[in-house]
Design a protein around this motif. Structure first.
Motif, PDB file in Angstrom:
ATOM      1  N   GLY A   1       4.059  -1.928  -6.611  1.00  0.00           N
ATOM      2  CA  GLY A   1       3.237  -1.859  -5.407  1.00  0.00           C
ATOM      3  C   GLY A   1       1.767  -1.904  -5.751  1.00  0.00           C
ATOM      4  O   GLY A   1       0.976  -2.608  -5.109  1.00  0.00           O
ATOM      5  N   GLU A   2       1.378  -1.169  -6.795  1.00  0.00           N
ATOM      6  CA  GLU A   2      -0.014  -1.176  -7.258  1.00  0.00           C
ATOM      7  C   GLU A   2      -0.423  -2.571  -7.725  1.00  0.00           C
ATOM      8  O   GLU A   2      -1.490  -3.078  -7.361  1.00  0.00           O
ATOM      9  CB  GLU A   2      -0.188  -0.164  -8.393  1.00  0.00           C
ATOM     10  CG  GLU A   2       0.014   1.262  -7.951  1.00  0.00           C
ATOM     11  CD  GLU A   2       0.216   2.232  -9.090  1.00  0.00           C
ATOM     12  OE1 GLU A   2       0.081   3.446  -8.852  1.00  0.00           O
ATOM     13  OE2 GLU A   2       0.532   1.802 -10.236  1.00  0.00           O
TER      14      GLU A   2
ATOM     15  N   LYS B   1     -11.600  -3.629  -5.970  1.00  0.00           N
ATOM     16  CA  LYS B   1     -10.346  -2.970  -5.581  1.00  0.00           C
ATOM     17  C   LYS B   1      -9.167  -3.577  -6.343  1.00  0.00           C
ATOM     18  O   LYS B   1      -8.225  -2.865  -6.693  1.00  0.00           O
ATOM     19  CB  LYS B   1     -10.122  -3.075  -4.079  1.00  0.00           C
ATOM     20  CG  LYS B   1     -11.006  -2.135  -3.287  1.00  0.00           C
ATOM     21  CD  LYS B   1     -10.685  -2.192  -1.812  1.00  0.00           C
ATOM     22  CE  LYS B   1     -11.600  -1.248  -1.042  1.00  0.00           C
ATOM     23  NZ  LYS B   1     -11.365  -1.326   0.416  1.00  0.00           N
ATOM     24  N   ALA B   2      -9.219  -4.869  -6.606  1.00  0.00           N
ATOM     25  CA  ALA B   2      -8.161  -5.498  -7.404  1.00  0.00           C
ATOM     26  C   ALA B   2      -8.095  -4.844  -8.774  1.00  0.00           C
ATOM     27  O   ALA B   2      -7.008  -4.470  -9.244  1.00  0.00           O
ATOM     28  CB  ALA B   2      -8.411  -7.002  -7.532  1.00  0.00           C
ATOM     29  N   VAL B   3      -9.241  -4.675  -9.410  1.00  0.00           N
ATOM     30  CA  VAL B   3      -9.289  -4.037 -10.730  1.00  0.00           C
ATOM     31  C   VAL B   3      -8.749  -2.618 -10.649  1.00  0.00           C
ATOM     32  O   VAL B   3      -7.961  -2.192 -11.502  1.00  0.00           O
ATOM     33  CB  VAL B   3     -10.731  -4.066 -11.303  1.00  0.00           C
ATOM     34  CG1 VAL B   3     -10.873  -3.149 -12.501  1.00  0.00           C
ATOM     35  CG2 VAL B   3     -11.117  -5.489 -11.669  1.00  0.00           C
ATOM     36  N   LEU B   4      -9.137  -1.885  -9.631  1.00  0.00           N
ATOM     37  CA  LEU B   4      -8.679  -0.505  -9.469  1.00  0.00           C
ATOM     38  C   LEU B   4      -7.160  -0.430  -9.411  1.00  0.00           C
ATOM     39  O   LEU B   4      -6.537   0.379 -10.122  1.00  0.00           O
ATOM     40  CB  LEU B   4      -9.272   0.093  -8.190  1.00  0.00           C
ATOM     41  CG  LEU B   4      -8.778   1.486  -7.865  1.00  0.00           C
ATOM     42  CD1 LEU B   4      -9.893   2.484  -8.068  1.00  0.00           C
ATOM     43  CD2 LEU B   4      -8.266   1.543  -6.442  1.00  0.00           C
ATOM     44  N   TRP B   5      -6.533  -1.289  -8.608  1.00  0.00           N
ATOM     45  CA  TRP B   5      -5.076  -1.256  -8.477  1.00  0.00           C
ATOM     46  C   TRP B   5      -4.380  -1.797  -9.714  1.00  0.00           C
ATOM     47  O   TRP B   5      -3.333  -1.286 -10.124  1.00  0.00           O
ATOM     48  CB  TRP B   5      -4.633  -1.977  -7.202  1.00  0.00           C
ATOM     49  CG  TRP B   5      -4.992  -1.163  -5.992  1.00  0.00           C
ATOM     50  CD1 TRP B   5      -5.973  -1.424  -5.075  1.00  0.00           C
ATOM     51  CD2 TRP B   5      -4.408   0.083  -5.598  1.00  0.00           C
ATOM     52  NE1 TRP B   5      -6.018  -0.434  -4.129  1.00  0.00           N
ATOM     53  CE2 TRP B   5      -5.065   0.512  -4.431  1.00  0.00           C
ATOM     54  CE3 TRP B   5      -3.388   0.883  -6.108  1.00  0.00           C
ATOM     55  CZ2 TRP B   5      -4.740   1.693  -3.766  1.00  0.00           C
ATOM     56  CZ3 TRP B   5      -3.057   2.056  -5.455  1.00  0.00           C
ATOM     57  CH2 TRP B   5      -3.728   2.454  -4.292  1.00  0.00           C
ATOM     58  N   TYR B   6      -4.955  -2.832 -10.339  1.00  0.00           N
ATOM     59  CA  TYR B   6      -4.383  -3.318 -11.597  1.00  0.00           C
ATOM     60  C   TYR B   6      -4.409  -2.212 -12.651  1.00  0.00           C
ATOM     61  O   TYR B   6      -3.462  -2.049 -13.417  1.00  0.00           O
ATOM     62  CB  TYR B   6      -5.160  -4.522 -12.132  1.00  0.00           C
ATOM     63  CG  TYR B   6      -4.918  -5.836 -11.428  1.00  0.00           C
ATOM     64  CD1 TYR B   6      -3.736  -6.130 -10.763  1.00  0.00           C
ATOM     65  CD2 TYR B   6      -5.903  -6.830 -11.463  1.00  0.00           C
ATOM     66  CE1 TYR B   6      -3.535  -7.353 -10.146  1.00  0.00           C
ATOM     67  CE2 TYR B   6      -5.709  -8.060 -10.853  1.00  0.00           C
ATOM     68  CZ  TYR B   6      -4.518  -8.316 -10.190  1.00  0.00           C
ATOM     69  OH  TYR B   6      -4.323  -9.537  -9.590  1.00  0.00           O
TER      70      TYR B   6
ATOM     71  N   GLY C   1      -3.130  -5.036  -5.908  1.00  0.00           N
ATOM     72  CA  GLY C   1      -4.242  -5.619  -6.671  1.00  0.00           C
ATOM     73  C   GLY C   1      -4.290  -7.121  -6.520  1.00  0.00           C
ATOM     74  O   GLY C   1      -5.365  -7.712  -6.346  1.00  0.00           O
ATOM     75  N   LEU C   2      -3.143  -7.748  -6.563  1.00  0.00           N
ATOM     76  CA  LEU C   2      -3.058  -9.205  -6.415  1.00  0.00           C
ATOM     77  C   LEU C   2      -3.562  -9.644  -5.041  1.00  0.00           C
ATOM     78  O   LEU C   2      -4.267 -10.659  -4.920  1.00  0.00           O
ATOM     79  CB  LEU C   2      -1.616  -9.648  -6.631  1.00  0.00           C
ATOM     80  CG  LEU C   2      -1.340 -11.123  -6.844  1.00  0.00           C
ATOM     81  CD1 LEU C   2      -2.072 -11.650  -8.068  1.00  0.00           C
ATOM     82  CD2 LEU C   2       0.159 -11.345  -6.993  1.00  0.00           C
ATOM     83  N   GLN C   3      -3.226  -8.885  -4.018  1.00  0.00           N
ATOM     84  CA  GLN C   3      -3.684  -9.237  -2.666  1.00  0.00           C
ATOM     85  C   GLN C   3      -5.211  -9.140  -2.570  1.00  0.00           C
ATOM     86  O   GLN C   3      -5.860 -10.018  -1.990  1.00  0.00           O
ATOM     87  CB  GLN C   3      -3.032  -8.328  -1.613  1.00  0.00           C
ATOM     88  CG  GLN C   3      -1.519  -8.355  -1.606  1.00  0.00           C
ATOM     89  CD  GLN C   3      -0.897  -9.718  -1.741  1.00  0.00           C
ATOM     90  OE1 GLN C   3      -1.123 -10.600  -0.936  1.00  0.00           O
ATOM     91  NE2 GLN C   3      -0.097  -9.900  -2.777  1.00  0.00           N
ATOM     92  N   PHE C   4      -5.773  -8.081  -3.154  1.00  0.00           N
ATOM     93  CA  PHE C   4      -7.234  -7.949  -3.147  1.00  0.00           C
ATOM     94  C   PHE C   4      -7.898  -9.035  -3.997  1.00  0.00           C
ATOM     95  O   PHE C   4      -8.960  -9.541  -3.647  1.00  0.00           O
ATOM     96  CB  PHE C   4      -7.667  -6.558  -3.619  1.00  0.00           C
ATOM     97  CG  PHE C   4      -7.582  -5.509  -2.554  1.00  0.00           C
ATOM     98  CD1 PHE C   4      -8.429  -5.553  -1.449  1.00  0.00           C
ATOM     99  CD2 PHE C   4      -6.665  -4.474  -2.636  1.00  0.00           C
ATOM    100  CE1 PHE C   4      -8.355  -4.588  -0.448  1.00  0.00           C
ATOM    101  CE2 PHE C   4      -6.582  -3.509  -1.652  1.00  0.00           C
ATOM    102  CZ  PHE C   4      -7.434  -3.562  -0.545  1.00  0.00           C
TER     103      PHE C   4
ATOM    104  N   TYR D   1       0.831  -1.199   0.000  1.00  0.00           N
ATOM    105  CA  TYR D   1       0.000   0.000   0.000  1.00  0.00           C
ATOM    106  C   TYR D   1       0.870   1.254   0.000  1.00  0.00           C
ATOM    107  O   TYR D   1       0.621   2.190  -0.767  1.00  0.00           O
ATOM    108  CB  TYR D   1      -0.958   0.004   1.203  1.00  0.00           C
ATOM    109  CG  TYR D   1      -1.835   1.226   1.224  1.00  0.00           C
ATOM    110  CD1 TYR D   1      -2.937   1.331   0.387  1.00  0.00           C
ATOM    111  CD2 TYR D   1      -1.536   2.298   2.064  1.00  0.00           C
ATOM    112  CE1 TYR D   1      -3.725   2.462   0.382  1.00  0.00           C
ATOM    113  CE2 TYR D   1      -2.321   3.440   2.067  1.00  0.00           C
ATOM    114  CZ  TYR D   1      -3.412   3.514   1.226  1.00  0.00           C
ATOM    115  OH  TYR D   1      -4.189   4.637   1.216  1.00  0.00           O
ATOM    116  N   LYS D   2       1.904   1.270   0.846  1.00  0.00           N
ATOM    117  CA  LYS D   2       2.792   2.431   0.906  1.00  0.00           C
ATOM    118  C   LYS D   2       3.461   2.681  -0.443  1.00  0.00           C
ATOM    119  O   LYS D   2       3.599   3.824  -0.881  1.00  0.00           O
ATOM    120  CB  LYS D   2       3.842   2.237   1.998  1.00  0.00           C
ATOM    121  CG  LYS D   2       3.263   2.370   3.390  1.00  0.00           C
ATOM    122  CD  LYS D   2       4.303   2.135   4.453  1.00  0.00           C
ATOM    123  CE  LYS D   2       3.646   2.225   5.829  1.00  0.00           C
ATOM    124  NZ  LYS D   2       4.616   2.221   6.906  1.00  0.00           N
TER     125      LYS D   2
END
Length: 131
Positions: free
Chosen positions: A15-16, A35-40, A20-23, A5-6
């Motif tokens: 990191g992003e 949230k996974a899609v958002l970070w991916y 995404g992978l964690q979500f 996240y940091k």
């Protein structure tokens, strides 16, 4: 997850992607496909090939977003152009099955071969089946 996240909020693409992978998998956080899609998406905008491919999988399967085969194909294509074997494999799958593109077995074989040449095991299996 805290370290991902940091890194992610500082705009670091890995990191992003990892956040995404964690979500996506619910590791260290409750599973949240949106949230996974958002970070991916954030990571993919920076050209991260892994994020492009994983975002394509989300669109292909309708996970965290509306199913869109055309968008999935476009994302796989970008990853494949970067010589990423999973992107190449998924472009092959799209051509084989007509997902977001007209079905074309010779092109599927061509893309599976590119992935297989990099050691992608599923691409090797699909090549055996198609040839």
């Amino acid at each position: 997850v805290n370290w991902y996240y940091k890194a992610a909020v500082q705009g670091y693409s890995w990191g992003e992607y990892n956040l995404g992978l964690q979500f996506k998998n619910g590791r260290g956080v409750p599973q949240d496909l949106k949230k996974a899609v958002l970070w991916y998406e954030k990571s993919a905008k920076q050209g991260n090939l892994w994020a492009l491919n994983n975002l394509g999988v989300c669109y292909l399967n309708g996970e965290g977003t509306r199913r869109n085969y055309q968008k999935a194909f476009e994302l796989f294509w970008k990853a494949a152009e970067g010589n990423y074997s999973y992107g190449q494999y998924n472009v092959g799958r799209c051509y084989e099955n007509g997902w977001g593109v007209e079905q074309n077995i010779p092109k599927a074989v061509e893309w599976y071969r590119k992935a297989a040449d990099q050691g992608h095991q599923d691409a090797k299996k699909n090549l055996e089946w198609l040839q």
